[in-house]
Design a protein around this motif. Structure first.
Motif, PDB file in Angstrom:
ATOM      1  N   MET A  37       0.520  27.379  35.164  1.00 11.81           N
ATOM      2  CA  MET A  37      -0.707  26.676  34.780  1.00 11.81           C
ATOM      3  C   MET A  37      -0.646  25.211  35.189  1.00 11.81           C
ATOM      4  SD  MET A  37      -1.331  28.394  31.041  1.00 11.81           S
ATOM      5  CE  MET A  37      -2.683  27.318  30.591  1.00 11.81           C
ATOM      6  N   ALA A  38       0.528  24.593  35.056  1.00 13.31           N
ATOM      7  CA  ALA A  38       0.691  23.189  35.426  1.00 13.31           C
ATOM      8  C   ALA A  38       0.602  23.005  36.940  1.00 13.31           C
ATOM      9  CB  ALA A  38       2.029  22.662  34.905  1.00 13.31           C
ATOM     10  N   GLU A  39       1.103  23.989  37.684  1.00 16.86           N
ATOM     11  CA  GLU A  39       1.066  23.910  39.146  1.00 16.86           C
ATOM     12  C   GLU A  39      -0.346  24.070  39.683  1.00 16.86           C
ATOM     13  OE1 GLU A  39       3.777  26.848  40.654  1.00 16.86           O
ATOM     14  OE2 GLU A  39       5.524  25.838  39.797  1.00 16.86           O
ATOM     15  N   GLN A  40      -1.043  25.058  39.182  1.00  6.96           N
ATOM     16  CA  GLN A  40      -2.428  25.309  39.596  1.00  6.96           C
ATOM     17  C   GLN A  40      -3.138  26.019  38.453  1.00  6.96           C
ATOM     18  OE1 GLN A  40      -2.932  27.403  43.285  1.00  6.96           O
ATOM     19  NE2 GLN A  40      -5.145  27.299  43.189  1.00  6.96           N
ATOM     20  N   PRO A  41      -4.026  25.310  37.762  1.00  7.86           N
ATOM     21  CA  PRO A  41      -4.685  25.901  36.596  1.00  7.86           C
ATOM     22  C   PRO A  41      -5.470  27.168  36.948  1.00  7.86           C
ATOM     23  CG  PRO A  41      -5.035  23.533  36.671  1.00  7.86           C
ATOM     24  CD  PRO A  41      -4.408  23.922  37.978  1.00  7.86           C
ATOM     25  N   PRO A  42      -5.317  28.196  36.124  1.00  9.14           N
ATOM     26  CA  PRO A  42      -6.089  29.425  36.348  1.00  9.14           C
ATOM     27  C   PRO A  42      -7.509  29.285  35.797  1.00  9.14           C
ATOM     28  CG  PRO A  42      -4.694  29.685  34.429  1.00  9.14           C
ATOM     29  CD  PRO A  42      -4.388  28.330  34.997  1.00  9.14           C
ATOM     30  N   ASP A  43      -8.359  30.185  36.241  1.00  5.55           N
ATOM     31  CA  ASP A  43      -9.733  30.241  35.736  1.00  5.55           C
ATOM     32  C   ASP A  43      -9.859  31.250  34.604  1.00  5.55           C
ATOM     33  OD1 ASP A  43     -11.069  28.432  37.714  1.00  5.55           O
ATOM     34  OD2 ASP A  43     -10.155  29.887  39.075  1.00  5.55           O
ATOM     35  N   LEU A  44      -8.863  32.118  34.473  1.00  5.73           N
ATOM     36  CA  LEU A  44      -8.840  33.141  33.431  1.00  5.73           C
ATOM     37  C   LEU A  44      -7.393  33.537  33.189  1.00  5.73           C
ATOM     38  CD1 LEU A  44     -10.232  35.307  31.594  1.00  5.73           C
ATOM     39  CD2 LEU A  44     -10.301  36.786  33.621  1.00  5.73           C
ATOM     40  N   ILE A  45      -7.050  33.762  31.924  1.00  6.94           N
ATOM     41  CA  ILE A  45      -5.717  34.249  31.560  1.00  6.94           C
ATOM     42  C   ILE A  45      -5.871  35.604  30.870  1.00  6.94           C
ATOM     43  CG2 ILE A  45      -3.634  33.846  30.186  1.00  6.94           C
ATOM     44  CD1 ILE A  45      -4.345  30.811  30.365  1.00  6.94           C
ATOM     45  N   LEU A  46      -5.134  36.596  31.374  1.00  4.18           N
ATOM     46  CA  LEU A  46      -5.053  37.918  30.756  1.00  4.18           C
ATOM     47  C   LEU A  46      -3.626  38.056  30.252  1.00  4.18           C
ATOM     48  CD1 LEU A  46      -6.864  40.054  33.488  1.00  4.18           C
ATOM     49  CD2 LEU A  46      -7.840  39.039  31.420  1.00  4.18           C
ATOM     50  N   CYS A  47      -3.457  38.259  28.946  1.00  4.10           N
ATOM     51  CA  CYS A  47      -2.125  38.178  28.353  1.00  4.10           C
ATOM     52  C   CYS A  47      -1.844  39.345  27.421  1.00  4.10           C
ATOM     53  CB  CYS A  47      -2.019  36.857  27.584  1.00  4.10           C
ATOM     54  SG  CYS A  47      -0.385  36.488  26.930  1.00  4.10           S
ATOM     55  N   ASP A  48      -0.609  39.810  27.478  1.00  6.28           N
ATOM     56  CA  ASP A  48      -0.127  40.804  26.527  1.00  6.28           C
ATOM     57  C   ASP A  48       0.058  40.125  25.169  1.00  6.28           C
ATOM     58  OD1 ASP A  48       0.912  43.171  25.482  1.00  6.28           O
ATOM     59  OD2 ASP A  48       2.915  42.822  26.271  1.00  6.28           O
ATOM     60  N   TRP A  49      -0.035  40.880  24.114  1.00  6.78           N
ATOM     61  CA  TRP A  49       0.168  40.346  22.766  1.00  6.78           C
ATOM     62  C   TRP A  49       1.664  40.319  22.431  1.00  6.78           C
ATOM     63  CZ3 TRP A  49      -3.908  39.425  19.057  1.00  6.78           C
ATOM     64  CH2 TRP A  49      -3.452  39.048  17.787  1.00  6.78           C
ATOM     65  N   ASN A  50       2.324  41.453  22.630  1.00  2.00           N
ATOM     66  CA  ASN A  50       3.734  41.593  22.242  1.00  2.00           C
ATOM     67  C   ASN A  50       4.649  41.304  23.426  1.00  2.00           C
ATOM     68  OD1 ASN A  50       3.376  42.481  19.504  1.00  2.00           O
ATOM     69  ND2 ASN A  50       2.547  44.352  20.366  1.00  2.00           N
ATOM     70  N   MET A  51       5.301  40.156  23.359  1.00  2.00           N
ATOM     71  CA  MET A  51       6.274  39.761  24.375  1.00  2.00           C
ATOM     72  C   MET A  51       7.456  39.129  23.654  1.00  2.00           C
ATOM     73  SD  MET A  51       3.891  38.033  27.350  1.00  2.00           S
ATOM     74  CE  MET A  51       3.232  36.732  26.291  1.00  2.00           C
ATOM     75  N   PRO A  52       8.655  39.257  24.225  1.00  3.58           N
ATOM     76  CA  PRO A  52       9.797  38.581  23.608  1.00  3.58           C
ATOM     77  C   PRO A  52       9.641  37.067  23.699  1.00  3.58           C
ATOM     78  CG  PRO A  52      10.454  39.834  25.566  1.00  3.58           C
ATOM     79  CD  PRO A  52       8.996  40.015  25.391  1.00  3.58           C
ATOM     80  N   GLY A  53      10.291  36.363  22.805  1.00  3.18           N
ATOM     81  CA  GLY A  53      10.146  34.901  22.786  1.00  3.18           C
ATOM     82  C   GLY A  53       8.802  34.548  22.183  1.00  3.18           C
ATOM     83  N   THR A  54       8.000  33.862  22.932  1.00  2.00           N
ATOM     84  CA  THR A  54       6.666  33.483  22.478  1.00  2.00           C
ATOM     85  C   THR A  54       5.713  34.648  22.708  1.00  2.00           C
ATOM     86  OG1 THR A  54       7.112  31.187  23.098  1.00  2.00           O
ATOM     87  CG2 THR A  54       4.813  31.789  22.792  1.00  2.00           C
ATOM     88  N   ASN A  55       5.101  35.157  21.640  1.00  2.00           N
ATOM     89  CA  ASN A  55       4.156  36.265  21.832  1.00  2.00           C
ATOM     90  C   ASN A  55       2.810  35.720  22.321  1.00  2.00           C
ATOM     91  OD1 ASN A  55       2.389  35.642  19.615  1.00  2.00           O
ATOM     92  ND2 ASN A  55       3.740  36.727  18.207  1.00  2.00           N
ATOM     93  N   GLY A  56       1.913  36.611  22.657  1.00  8.08           N
ATOM     94  CA  GLY A  56       0.633  36.215  23.221  1.00  8.08           C
ATOM     95  C   GLY A  56      -0.202  35.330  22.309  1.00  8.08           C
TER      96      GLY A  56
END
Length: 120
Positions: A43-62
């Motif tokens: 995101m810092a390199e090139q901001p997206p126009d839309l984010i599609l994200c999983d809810w359950n992920m290790p570490g920081t969840n969605g």
């Protein structure tokens, strides 16, 4: 238009990308992140126009990721693609600033219904 797909499963990231192509979003730049740390870097390199994200992920969840980027001032449209889609989860997602929640397994029609209003 740039779409960022965030999911800890490489196979699921590929499935989501394939579904985007089948749904007719193949003319968009689709990038992948395996977790919130990688997504934040992209995101810092090139901001997206839309984010599609999983809810359950290790570490920081969605949900934590969405909350963190909203606190940081990001207003990028955000949607969840997850295997869990209870009414309580939908309420949490919307309250945190998500625009939609697509439940797995999904169809191209579900992608159209969720993404068309965002990408129009």
């Amino acid at each position: 238009m740039r779409i960022l797909v965030v999911d800890d499963s490489r196979a699921m990231r590929r499935i989501i990308e394939r579904m985007l192509v089948l749904a007719g979003y193949d003319h968009h730049d689709i990038v992948h992140a395996a977790d919130a740390v990688e997504a934040t870097r992209l995101m810092a390199e090139q901001p997206p126009d839309l984010i599609l994200c999983d809810w359950n992920m290790p570490g920081t969840n969605g949900l934590e990721f969405l909350t963190a980027i909203r606190r940081a001032g990001w207003t990028t449209p955000f949607g969840f693609i997850t295997s869990e889609a209870s009414p309580a989860m939908r309420e949490q997602a919307l309250a945190a600033g998500a625009l939609f929640l697509i439940a797995k397994p999904f169809t191209p029609e579900e992608f159209h219904a969720a993404l068309d209003p965002v990408l129009a």
